[in-house]
Design an enzyme around this catalytic site. Sequence first.
Site, PDB file in Angstrom:
ATOM      1  N   ASP A 122      -6.873   4.109  -4.592  1.00  0.00           N
ATOM      2  CA  ASP A 122      -7.565   3.924  -3.309  1.00  0.00           C
ATOM      3  C   ASP A 122      -8.223   5.283  -3.044  1.00  0.00           C
ATOM      4  O   ASP A 122      -8.540   6.002  -4.007  1.00  0.00           O
ATOM      5  CB  ASP A 122      -6.581   3.505  -2.204  1.00  0.00           C
ATOM      6  CG  ASP A 122      -7.280   2.988  -0.951  1.00  0.00           C
ATOM      7  OD1 ASP A 122      -7.727   1.831  -0.937  1.00  0.00           O
ATOM      8  OD2 ASP A 122      -7.404   3.751   0.035  1.00  0.00           O
TER       9      ASP A 122
ATOM     10  N   LYS B 142       0.880  -1.183   0.000  1.00  0.00           N
ATOM     11  CA  LYS B 142       0.000   0.000   0.000  1.00  0.00           C
ATOM     12  C   LYS B 142       0.909   1.221   0.000  1.00  0.00           C
ATOM     13  O   LYS B 142       2.049   1.158   0.447  1.00  0.00           O
ATOM     14  CB  LYS B 142      -0.874   0.025   1.266  1.00  0.00           C
ATOM     15  CG  LYS B 142      -2.126   0.839   1.113  1.00  0.00           C
ATOM     16  CD  LYS B 142      -3.211  -0.001   0.436  1.00  0.00           C
ATOM     17  CE  LYS B 142      -4.430   0.816   0.109  1.00  0.00           C
ATOM     18  NZ  LYS B 142      -5.525  -0.071  -0.348  1.00  0.00           N
TER      19      LYS B 142
HETATM   20  P1  NDP Z   1     -13.048   7.294  -2.823  1.00  0.00           P
HETATM   21  O1  NDP Z   1     -11.996   8.324  -2.660  1.00  0.00           O
HETATM   22  O2  NDP Z   1     -13.618   7.054  -4.158  1.00  0.00           O
HETATM   23  O3  NDP Z   1     -14.258   7.568  -1.811  1.00  0.00           O
HETATM   24  C1  NDP Z   1     -14.027   7.658  -0.444  1.00  0.00           C
HETATM   25  C2  NDP Z   1     -15.326   8.022   0.242  1.00  0.00           C
HETATM   26  O4  NDP Z   1     -15.166   7.867   1.646  1.00  0.00           O
HETATM   27  C3  NDP Z   1     -15.733   9.473   0.019  1.00  0.00           C
HETATM   28  O5  NDP Z   1     -17.126   9.545   0.054  1.00  0.00           O
HETATM   29  C4  NDP Z   1     -15.114  10.178   1.222  1.00  0.00           C
HETATM   30  O6  NDP Z   1     -15.773  11.381   1.592  1.00  0.00           O
HETATM   31  C5  NDP Z   1     -15.289   9.132   2.296  1.00  0.00           C
HETATM   32  N1  NDP Z   1     -14.212   9.264   3.291  1.00  0.00           N
HETATM   33  C6  NDP Z   1     -12.888   9.142   3.073  1.00  0.00           C
HETATM   34  N2  NDP Z   1     -12.175   9.341   4.203  1.00  0.00           N
HETATM   35  C7  NDP Z   1     -13.109   9.615   5.141  1.00  0.00           C
HETATM   36  C8  NDP Z   1     -13.013   9.898   6.522  1.00  0.00           C
HETATM   37  N3  NDP Z   1     -11.818   9.957   7.151  1.00  0.00           N
HETATM   38  N4  NDP Z   1     -14.186  10.106   7.201  1.00  0.00           N
HETATM   39  C9  NDP Z   1     -15.382  10.051   6.564  1.00  0.00           C
HETATM   40  N5  NDP Z   1     -15.524   9.773   5.253  1.00  0.00           N
HETATM   41  C10 NDP Z   1     -14.403   9.550   4.560  1.00  0.00           C
HETATM   42  O7  NDP Z   1     -12.391   5.942  -2.228  1.00  0.00           O
HETATM   43  P2  NDP Z   1     -12.802   4.427  -2.506  1.00  0.00           P
HETATM   44  O8  NDP Z   1     -14.256   4.319  -2.690  1.00  0.00           O
HETATM   45  O9  NDP Z   1     -11.895   3.889  -3.516  1.00  0.00           O
HETATM   46  O10 NDP Z   1     -12.375   3.743  -1.107  1.00  0.00           O
HETATM   47  C11 NDP Z   1     -13.288   3.601  -0.030  1.00  0.00           C
HETATM   48  C12 NDP Z   1     -12.809   2.484   0.869  1.00  0.00           C
HETATM   49  O11 NDP Z   1     -12.740   1.268   0.118  1.00  0.00           O
HETATM   50  C13 NDP Z   1     -11.417   2.658   1.460  1.00  0.00           C
HETATM   51  O12 NDP Z   1     -11.369   2.046   2.731  1.00  0.00           O
HETATM   52  C14 NDP Z   1     -10.536   1.870   0.504  1.00  0.00           C
HETATM   53  O13 NDP Z   1      -9.328   1.445   1.118  1.00  0.00           O
HETATM   54  C15 NDP Z   1     -11.443   0.693   0.215  1.00  0.00           C
HETATM   55  N6  NDP Z   1     -11.161  -0.069  -0.991  1.00  0.00           N
HETATM   56  C16 NDP Z   1     -11.060   0.530  -2.203  1.00  0.00           C
HETATM   57  C17 NDP Z   1     -10.843  -0.219  -3.337  1.00  0.00           C
HETATM   58  C18 NDP Z   1     -10.828   0.368  -4.709  1.00  0.00           C
HETATM   59  O14 NDP Z   1     -10.696  -0.396  -5.663  1.00  0.00           O
HETATM   60  N7  NDP Z   1     -10.962   1.678  -4.876  1.00  0.00           N
HETATM   61  C19 NDP Z   1     -10.627  -1.678  -3.252  1.00  0.00           C
HETATM   62  C20 NDP Z   1     -10.848  -2.218  -1.935  1.00  0.00           C
HETATM   63  C21 NDP Z   1     -11.074  -1.425  -0.869  1.00  0.00           C
HETATM   64  P3  NDP Z   1     -15.183  12.835   1.139  1.00  0.00           P
HETATM   65  O15 NDP Z   1     -15.427  12.891  -0.339  1.00  0.00           O
HETATM   66  O16 NDP Z   1     -15.969  13.806   1.914  1.00  0.00           O
HETATM   67  O17 NDP Z   1     -13.737  12.814   1.492  1.00  0.00           O
HETATM   68  O1  2IT Z   2      -7.705  -1.918  -0.966  1.00  0.00           O
HETATM   69  C1  2IT Z   2      -7.613  -2.381  -2.123  1.00  0.00           C
HETATM   70  O2  2IT Z   2      -7.725  -3.590  -2.353  1.00  0.00           O
HETATM   71  C2  2IT Z   2      -7.385  -1.448  -3.224  1.00  0.00           C
HETATM   72  N1  2IT Z   2      -7.335  -0.237  -3.004  1.00  0.00           N
HETATM   73  C3  2IT Z   2      -7.165  -1.967  -4.619  1.00  0.00           C
HETATM   74  C4  2IT Z   2      -5.742  -2.402  -4.821  1.00  0.00           C
HETATM   75  C5  2IT Z   2      -5.362  -2.778  -6.228  1.00  0.00           C
HETATM   76  O3  2IT Z   2      -4.157  -3.001  -6.419  1.00  0.00           O
HETATM   77  O4  2IT Z   2      -6.215  -2.858  -7.125  1.00  0.00           O
END
Ligand code: NDP
Ligand code: 2IT
Length: 449
Positions: A170, A130
Amino acid sequence: MRFSLDDRHDSLEAFLEANAPNEPEFHQAVVEVMADIKPIIDQSEAYKAANIFRRLVEPERLISFQVAWQTDAGRIEVNRGYRVQFNGAIGPYKGGLRFHPTVTPSVLKFLAFEQTFKNALTGLPMGGAKGGSDFDPSGRSEAEIMRFCGAFMQELQRHIGPDIDIPAGDINVGSREIGYLFGCYRRIKGRFEGVLTGKEEAFAGSAMRTEATGYGVMYFLSDMLNAHDDTIEGKTVLISGAGNVATYAAEKAIALGAKVITLSDSSGFVHDADGLNTEKIDWVRAHKAQAGTSLRAYVDKFGGAWFDGETPWSIKADIAAPCATQNELSGKAAENLVKNGTKAVIEGANMPTTSDAKAVFARNEILFAPGKAANAGGVAVSGLEISQNRTRRSDDADKVDATLRAIMSDIHAACVEEGTRDGKVDYAKGANIAGFRKVADAMVAQGVG
Ligand code: NDP
Ligand code: 2IT
């Protein structure tokens, strides 16, 4: 936990406090996984002889670097960049990049530790990593984000490569940022190669990577409910977050016949009792694509109630799907969900449920799907993107979606196989053990030195 990793500390917590001080998120993740895999280690002379757990709680490499970049006003700003290459036993390091002011070594170490087991669960050859930065993109212009990505990659490019480490997105790193990062890498190295995943399809990205995490979450939920003689159809669902994972989870939940009644962001949550639909979700994506916007504007556009600064867990629903960030679902929130009759919790985010909340769900026998299993669809399709880049071919969306569906079912089956005791499935334990075995066996086979 009374488990010593060396001669000087008589518990795991004491060891972590001495060895990795002030890293609460990392400690939380390690203690949770350790509780499940300690009995497996105790039963194996090979694991003990190879000192597997001591090696598993130490990243193989933690890189920290300065990122100096220029604002539109000409000022030079400095952020800190990181890459944690946690465990490379089963393949090149793989995991996302997060740009958020809360990024610290503790957060990235917990994420990379979890990623190691998650990637193993996908069945694809990827180690755990990460990275990211404490850079806050909210309120930054497009040009500033592009310059930041360039400055970040100036350093990161020394540490990554298609056979070394393949980052992805992420929080706050989506296909736009991946495009800027990829362009910078290509200009520096003079090579067009599969060094990042989550690229646009026009330049060697995979179909369905954008949708994969959220879709995979709902595929897993569907399997989990089916395994318990239930179905997703007709269920009411609370989703937190309004980003990549949350919006595609919502889209798939609706397609599978559920009613999604909340979304949230860092400023609060919206309760739309009528349920979301494609038009509303598309609007949320377009609105939140502008850096620093609040979801509050949703209620002006579509109605519903806005809850300033709150999380959605006070609302009554069948399913809770935290899809925003770590530790966003507290013990108190869990009590409330139980009181409201919530049947299942599925983690779209990484470690969104606090340890207290997990204990509440366990006590009340709520079905609980851990992030490392439920959200593995994103990195799984990243793994498919790597394979497509190797052969310079691209698979169509139907093929990738079918493979994603099959991988999520395999992960569900692995959790059931390793996590069933007395007819009940502990999905967290099942995921931890199944992921662990694969990594540990590879470490034993490869020796040390
Ligand atoms: P995005 O940046 O697309 O969206 C994040 C969302 O979460 C936004 O709505 C944001 O609000 C909110 N958020 C972020 N930080 C905070 C915080 N500290 N408190 C409250 N709300 C928060 O990210 P993703 O959708 O990609 O990721 C979301 C989660 O999923 C994370 O935990 C990530 O690690 C996990 N994940 C992502 C993957 C991927 O492929 N993208 C794969 C697997 C897991 P705001 O806009 O107001 O900041
Ligand atoms: O938390 C996760 O699994 C991710 N943000 C995606 C990682 C990746 O390499 O696609």
